[in-house]
Design an enzyme around this catalytic site. Structure first.
Site: not given
Length: 272
Positions: A55, A93, A123, A125, A189
């Site tokens: 982000s 991330d 991390k 996704e 999320e």
């Protein structure tokens, strides 16, 4: 005996500690950070996990999505954060394009992040499609956090997950697969609250929610949203302060004093 962390206790938060917190039904707090100054404040405030999120692509660099941020940029932000942190677990991330569809590249990316930033975990996704990458990263002894539900790196439409039966089944399947692959925790999320509860109850590892209700083992927010520096309109964001207003006011006062020659005064200056 391992004690659960308190603000005064400077012992490191470890993966073992997070598991103990889940077992004791003690909630885990997680926030993003991208720089030394804010990371220090967050760490001193007793937050358990600091996420150096991709982000940063939106918040720090002004991009519309998280896609443009590079591995080297993530390492830059992560190393700034790590220098500030004494207590929190720092998770970094893996940015878009550094692990999808290529488990060898995923391992190389994770090793580069760990070596060059000093972060504690990475991390990724996704579910089933990235389990090979996760398993390969774990062979190097690098801890991995998962991320299910809305996946900002690949999502076109931001609607909550867990409406249709097929979606719910896939979420459960992926959560179980990731746990079996060896992740230590998973971010959920924008997962429907009852689905988030069932996943949390069925997993031995902690779940960290964002827009997934109080039913998760912990919560994560973007620090800029929390302190009112961003324009975020997401339903799951709660603004705990309005720093934009405070900074705006301070900057205007400064400009005004410069114009009126009220700043700097003698005490801000040097004289022989």
């Amino acid at each position: 005996e391992n004690v659960i962390m308190t603000n005064q206790n400077q012992s490191r938060v470890t993966i073992k500690v997070l598991n103990q917190m889940k077992n004791k039904s003690e909630k885990i707090s997680m926030l993003t950070s991208y720089d030394f100054t804010l990371a220090k404040i967050i760490d001193n405030s007793g937050i358990d996990v600091i996420l150096v999120g991709d982000s940063a692509s939106n918040v720090m660099a002004g991009h519309e999505t998280t896609l443009p941020i590079t591995l080297n940029e993530m390492i830059y932000h992560a190393s700034s954060v790590v220098k500030a942190v004494n207590r929190a677990l720092v998770v970094v991330d893996l940015p878009f394009g550094t692990y999808q569809g290529n488990s060898k590249e995923a391992l190389a990316s994770a090793i580069k992040i760990m070596k060059e930033s000093g972060g504690h975990a990475v991390k990724l996704e996704g579910g089933n499609e990235i389990t090979e990458s996760i398993e390969r990263i774990l062979t190097a002894g690098i801890p991995v956090m998962g991320h299910l539900g809305i996946l900002p790196q690949t999502e076109k439409k931001f609607t909550f997950k867990g409406r249709q039966t097929k979606e719910i089944v896939n979420l459960f399947k992926d959560a179980k697969l990731l746990e079996k692959a060896g992740i230590f925790s998973v971010v959920l999320e924008c997962v429907e609250m009852n689905v988030a509860k069932r996943i949390t109850d069925q997993l031995k590892i902690p779940t960290i929610g964002i827009g997934s209700s109080v039913n998760c083992d912990g919560q994560v927010l973007v620090i800029d949203d929390l302190v009112g520096l961003s324009e975020s309109k997401f339903r799951f964001v709660k603004k705990y302060a309005n720093l934009k207003k405070v900074i705006n006011s301070a900057v205007k006062s400064y400009k005004s004093e410069v114009l009126k020659k009220k700043f700097p005064k003698a005490k801000h200056s040097f004289k022989k």
